[in-house]
Scaffold this motif. Sequence first.
Motif: not given
Length: 79
Positions: A21-47
């Motif tokens: 998820m290079n430079f993937t941006a998570f802005d306002s939204g609903r993410y509860a329960g979203c399963d991100l296991r197994g993904n590389h997250l060090s370059a996401v935005r909107g943590v």
Amino acid sequence: MRETGFTSVDLTAATFDACTMNFTAFDSGRYAGCDLRGNHLSAVRGVANLRRVVVDRPQLHQLAQALAGDLGVAFGEDL
């Protein structure tokens, strides 16, 4: 998923599998329960918007790196 942006979306209980998820941006939204296991997250935005997502323990370090990027943290040895 490179340079993808999520704004005002409902990804509650969605599953992402084996994504870099290079430079993937998570802005306002609903993410509860979203399963991100197994993904590389060090370059996401909107943590800070990823409240109550599901990750593996080793991904915590990646989220910390992403948060540092969001906050513009500078390291003393780089100054």
